[in-house]
Design a protein around this motif. Sequence first.
Motif, PDB file in Angstrom:
ATOM      1  N   VAL A 317       0.812  -1.223   0.000  1.00  0.00           N
ATOM      2  CA  VAL A 317       0.000   0.000   0.000  1.00  0.00           C
ATOM      3  C   VAL A 317       0.841   1.267   0.000  1.00  0.00           C
ATOM      4  N   GLY A 318       2.153   1.147   0.229  1.00  0.00           N
ATOM      5  CA  GLY A 318       3.010   2.324   0.304  1.00  0.00           C
ATOM      6  C   GLY A 318       3.223   2.768   1.741  1.00  0.00           C
ATOM      7  N   ALA A 319       4.347   3.405   1.975  1.00  0.00           N
ATOM      8  CA  ALA A 319       4.720   3.778   3.345  1.00  0.00           C
ATOM      9  C   ALA A 319       3.740   4.773   3.957  1.00  0.00           C
ATOM     10  N   ASP A 320       3.358   5.809   3.213  1.00  0.00           N
ATOM     11  CA  ASP A 320       2.475   6.836   3.764  1.00  0.00           C
ATOM     12  C   ASP A 320       1.110   6.266   4.139  1.00  0.00           C
ATOM     13  N   ARG A 321       0.535   5.464   3.240  1.00  0.00           N
ATOM     14  CA  ARG A 321      -0.772   4.882   3.525  1.00  0.00           C
ATOM     15  C   ARG A 321      -0.702   3.907   4.689  1.00  0.00           C
ATOM     16  N   SER A 324      -0.897   5.797   8.002  1.00  0.00           N
ATOM     17  CA  SER A 324      -2.273   6.233   8.291  1.00  0.00           C
ATOM     18  C   SER A 324      -3.158   5.050   8.657  1.00  0.00           C
ATOM     19  N   LEU A 325      -3.055   3.969   7.892  1.00  0.00           N
ATOM     20  CA  LEU A 325      -3.904   2.796   8.108  1.00  0.00           C
ATOM     21  C   LEU A 325      -3.638   2.166   9.477  1.00  0.00           C
ATOM     22  N   SER A 326      -2.370   2.029   9.854  1.00  0.00           N
ATOM     23  CA  SER A 326      -2.035   1.380  11.118  1.00  0.00           C
ATOM     24  C   SER A 326      -2.493   2.212  12.314  1.00  0.00           C
ATOM     25  N   HIS A 327      -2.393   3.532  12.216  1.00  0.00           N
ATOM     26  CA  HIS A 327      -2.827   4.368  13.335  1.00  0.00           C
ATOM     27  C   HIS A 327      -4.349   4.431  13.433  1.00  0.00           C
ATOM     28  N   LEU A 328      -5.046   4.415  12.308  1.00  0.00           N
ATOM     29  CA  LEU A 328      -6.508   4.349  12.348  1.00  0.00           C
ATOM     30  C   LEU A 328      -6.967   3.027  12.965  1.00  0.00           C
ATOM     31  N   VAL A 362       7.934   2.535   9.761  1.00  0.00           N
ATOM     32  CA  VAL A 362       8.263   3.568   8.780  1.00  0.00           C
ATOM     33  C   VAL A 362       8.764   4.825   9.480  1.00  0.00           C
ATOM     34  N   LEU A 363       8.098   5.201  10.573  1.00  0.00           N
ATOM     35  CA  LEU A 363       8.459   6.423  11.289  1.00  0.00           C
ATOM     36  C   LEU A 363       9.865   6.346  11.866  1.00  0.00           C
ATOM     37  N   GLN A 364      10.269   5.165  12.367  1.00  0.00           N
ATOM     38  CA  GLN A 364      11.606   5.010  12.922  1.00  0.00           C
ATOM     39  C   GLN A 364      12.673   5.316  11.882  1.00  0.00           C
TER      40      GLN A 364
END
Length: 422
Positions: A317-321, A324-328, A362-364
């Motif tokens: 799905v890509g890093a940015d998505r 968002s998906l994991s935090h939602l 991804v954030l790390q």
Amino acid sequence: MADSKEGIDDQELAQKTKATRLDRCLKLTVPLSFFAGAMVMNGRPLLVLRCADDLGGGADGRAVARAGLAQAAALGSLAELLISPWLGRFSDSNGRKPSALLFAAMPTLTRILATVTRSPKARLRVLYLDLFLLRAVGQMQLEGTIQTMISDVLPSNAQPKARSQLGALKFLGVLLGSDVGGRIAAKYGPGAPYAIGSAVSCLCVAFFAACLPETHRQRPLKPIALHTEAVTSSLQGTSGSREGALWTLLHDPKAFFLMTALALQEASLLPQINEVSSAFLREQLGFGPLGIGRFVAGFGMANFLGGLFAGRLVESVGADRHVSLSHLALMLAFLAWGTARGSLGIAAVLPPLALSAGKDIVLQGRFLARSSELGLGRGEATGAAKVLSASVRIATPVILAKLYTLATTGNRAGRSRLPPGT
């Protein structure tokens, strides 16, 4: 030109070899380390209460012992907040391996002391010291060093998969440690998990000393190129900022938001919410020890399975998505948790929880890459970020306990102001 090309090829080969050694070592030691930690986590509160009973304090003595354990945890997190920047600079100056050995060895020593000490009063003090050191220079610091080592040897496009695999292995260790520790404590008493956890911790320290490669150099090798894309920016960086690392990170908008997001994730980790979540399950939903144990096992299994597939999900799905998906999904999991009215409602927590696993992978990588662009060493940046993380770890149990008290006992007027699952 030929000599230069051969030199680059040799560097890439050496870096690949180092990455392979690191991968094999961590896949063996990470689950063992968290297995030992979970066993000790289960045994520590029971062992503290046994010491209080041996001292003859009765109910008041048990309450004081519990309060002492909470104070040790808070002071350990406060110590982590104060010394993390120095530990980060130590990692950049002396290498990752000495730091990892320090963070693995310190709690191991206190676990051994708690196992061999027989005097209830002395053992109680050692147990407090064990929890203090675990928070100050233990599991959390070790995990941060491991994350930094991954960034040392892998390019950014390979890091999410590596982090998700290690995250899955970590929760596998927690899952097995919680289950085995609970069974052993029920059969042989709370001292047995501590003894076994100490032995496994010693084994981890030995593996680290023998197998863990040093990934940090003042003049780092070129990161491995797993794809045709060139690595456009250096991932290493040097500690050359005249201001402090934390000041630099706080005044860079991108680094600030990445660091803040990672710190706020601490409030969703089971060790930070364990006391209040256990009370909620026991008092509001009627769960017994077995039911709570099964939920903790399910919690670990959800994170384990989610971690296995988090890296592939990033690629799909890509890093940015994925961020968002994991935090939602994490928000949905906690909403289901707070509104649960029985076993089925608690079971509904696990699917979105599994989807949220790997929310930090991804954030790390992006945080460490940004800190390098700002001229900071990875260890220095990780240590500075620990200041915020430790602050959240200190505040989370206090805030949650206050919210739960308001929900269950009400305000001074005698009426409850908040729902029980707040």
